[in-house]
Design an enzyme around this catalytic site. Sequence first.
Site, PDB file in Angstrom:
ATOM      1  N   ASN A 193       5.453  10.413 -11.465  1.00  0.00           N
ATOM      2  CA  ASN A 193       6.266   9.802 -12.511  1.00  0.00           C
ATOM      3  C   ASN A 193       5.920  10.458 -13.851  1.00  0.00           C
ATOM      4  OD1 ASN A 193       3.911   8.554 -13.530  1.00  0.00           O
ATOM      5  ND2 ASN A 193       4.322   6.624 -12.465  1.00  0.00           N
ATOM      6  N   THR A 197       8.118  -3.175  -7.703  1.00  0.00           N
ATOM      7  CA  THR A 197       7.025  -2.881  -6.779  1.00  0.00           C
ATOM      8  C   THR A 197       7.526  -2.051  -5.596  1.00  0.00           C
ATOM      9  OG1 THR A 197       6.019  -5.010  -7.344  1.00  0.00           O
ATOM     10  CG2 THR A 197       5.174  -3.876  -5.402  1.00  0.00           C
ATOM     11  N   ASN A 228      15.396  -6.080  -4.886  1.00  0.00           N
ATOM     12  CA  ASN A 228      14.815  -7.051  -3.965  1.00  0.00           C
ATOM     13  C   ASN A 228      13.324  -7.197  -4.225  1.00  0.00           C
ATOM     14  OD1 ASN A 228      17.211  -7.428  -1.947  1.00  0.00           O
ATOM     15  ND2 ASN A 228      17.038  -5.213  -2.233  1.00  0.00           N
ATOM     16  N   GLY A 277       0.854  -1.196   0.000  1.00  0.00           N
ATOM     17  CA  GLY A 277       0.000   0.000   0.000  1.00  0.00           C
ATOM     18  C   GLY A 277       0.878   1.229   0.000  1.00  0.00           C
ATOM     19  N   ASP A 329       7.459   4.463  -4.144  1.00  0.00           N
ATOM     20  CA  ASP A 329       7.117   4.797  -2.760  1.00  0.00           C
ATOM     21  C   ASP A 329       8.370   4.906  -1.897  1.00  0.00           C
ATOM     22  OD1 ASP A 329       4.418   4.751  -3.404  1.00  0.00           O
ATOM     23  OD2 ASP A 329       4.223   2.623  -2.926  1.00  0.00           O
ATOM     24  N   SER A 382      11.482  -4.794   0.529  1.00  0.00           N
ATOM     25  CA  SER A 382      12.610  -4.320  -0.280  1.00  0.00           C
ATOM     26  C   SER A 382      13.119  -2.941   0.132  1.00  0.00           C
ATOM     27  CB  SER A 382      12.194  -4.261  -1.757  1.00  0.00           C
ATOM     28  OG  SER A 382      11.295  -3.185  -1.993  1.00  0.00           O
ATOM     29  N   GLY A 402       0.683   4.274   1.127  1.00  0.00           N
ATOM     30  CA  GLY A 402       0.906   4.980   2.384  1.00  0.00           C
ATOM     31  C   GLY A 402       1.844   4.227   3.308  1.00  0.00           C
ATOM     32  N   ASP A 441      12.371  -6.499  -9.138  1.00  0.00           N
ATOM     33  CA  ASP A 441      10.981  -6.201  -8.791  1.00  0.00           C
ATOM     34  C   ASP A 441      10.856  -4.707  -8.526  1.00  0.00           C
ATOM     35  OD1 ASP A 441       8.409  -6.031  -7.841  1.00  0.00           O
ATOM     36  OD2 ASP A 441       8.654  -7.515  -6.251  1.00  0.00           O
ATOM     37  N   GLU A 448      -4.620   6.949  -2.584  1.00  0.00           N
ATOM     38  CA  GLU A 448      -5.297   5.653  -2.446  1.00  0.00           C
ATOM     39  C   GLU A 448      -6.334   5.666  -1.316  1.00  0.00           C
ATOM     40  OE1 GLU A 448      -2.213   2.345  -4.255  1.00  0.00           O
ATOM     41  OE2 GLU A 448      -2.187   2.674  -2.089  1.00  0.00           O
TER      42      GLU A 448
END
Length: 300
Positions: free
Chosen positions: A182, A245, A282, A39, A249, A288, A41, A243, A138
């Site tokens: 981005n 992901t 990671n 998430g 953030d 990560s 946040g 990765d 979000e």
Amino acid sequence: MSGIVVVGSANIDQVFRVERIPSPGETVLSHGLSTALGGKGQNQAVAAARAGAATVFIGAVGDDAFGEQVRSGLSDDGIDVSLLRTVAMPTGTALIAVDGTGENIIIVEPGANGQVTALTSADAAAISEASALVMQLEIPLDTVVEAARIARAAGTRVILNAAPIQELPEALIETLDVLIVNEHEAAELARDNGLDAEPEGVGQRLLALTPTVVVTLGAEGASLHRVGAEPVLVPAHRVTAVDATGAGDTFCGAFAAAVVEGMLPDDALRFAGAAASISVENHGAVPSIPVREAIETRLK
């Protein structure tokens, strides 16, 4: 004032490892499944805390096992969760597919995140006492606007990561000190506000909305744009990504921590870029995110 308050989402990520991202209507087999904290946040709060900032998290989780997992995970990183609500619905959940190059697709069920509404007097006090408020998109937009107004009135720096991208109301734009987007989000935001959306120079054009704009450029690094100053481009570290992901953030949380600490904007950009470069090496979002020592080592 000291520290960072993050108002935002908290999810549990269900991450599938695939050889390639499926096309519409296509089925692919996963060769691994993991569950991790995520998430936007939560990711940004953890990134700020691990980068060295005292951090408070305001959000909501469900009255389920995932909610307890989120709460304990945040606490384990030294984040103040006294303002984290528990509501009678499932904790937010993200289904993520990650391919062999580190690219991903993400589907999010907001769950409890949709209940982050009506900020309390305790929430307002925490925001007012902080050095910076960090938010994303979000949770309900009305809550984002309310938190930003509280921060602006108190002199707390307002940092918005405008993701997932949506049209921003003027009431929010006028409170912002720093906008982080981005390339895709920058173009959408420019278009929504009647600005030229061409990638070249879009960061500078977004200064019509806010005094500082950071545009993350993936493998190309990030650019910093400030009213009255020349733009600064900080190239990305060359790494082998597994990765992506949570990389954005990680950048946002680390950047906020650096700014609150008193780093110059250029240095904060480099610090955040180093943190993001470690995260893509990671797997997972929260798992990560690097600690301060690792970021400083990468910078050297």
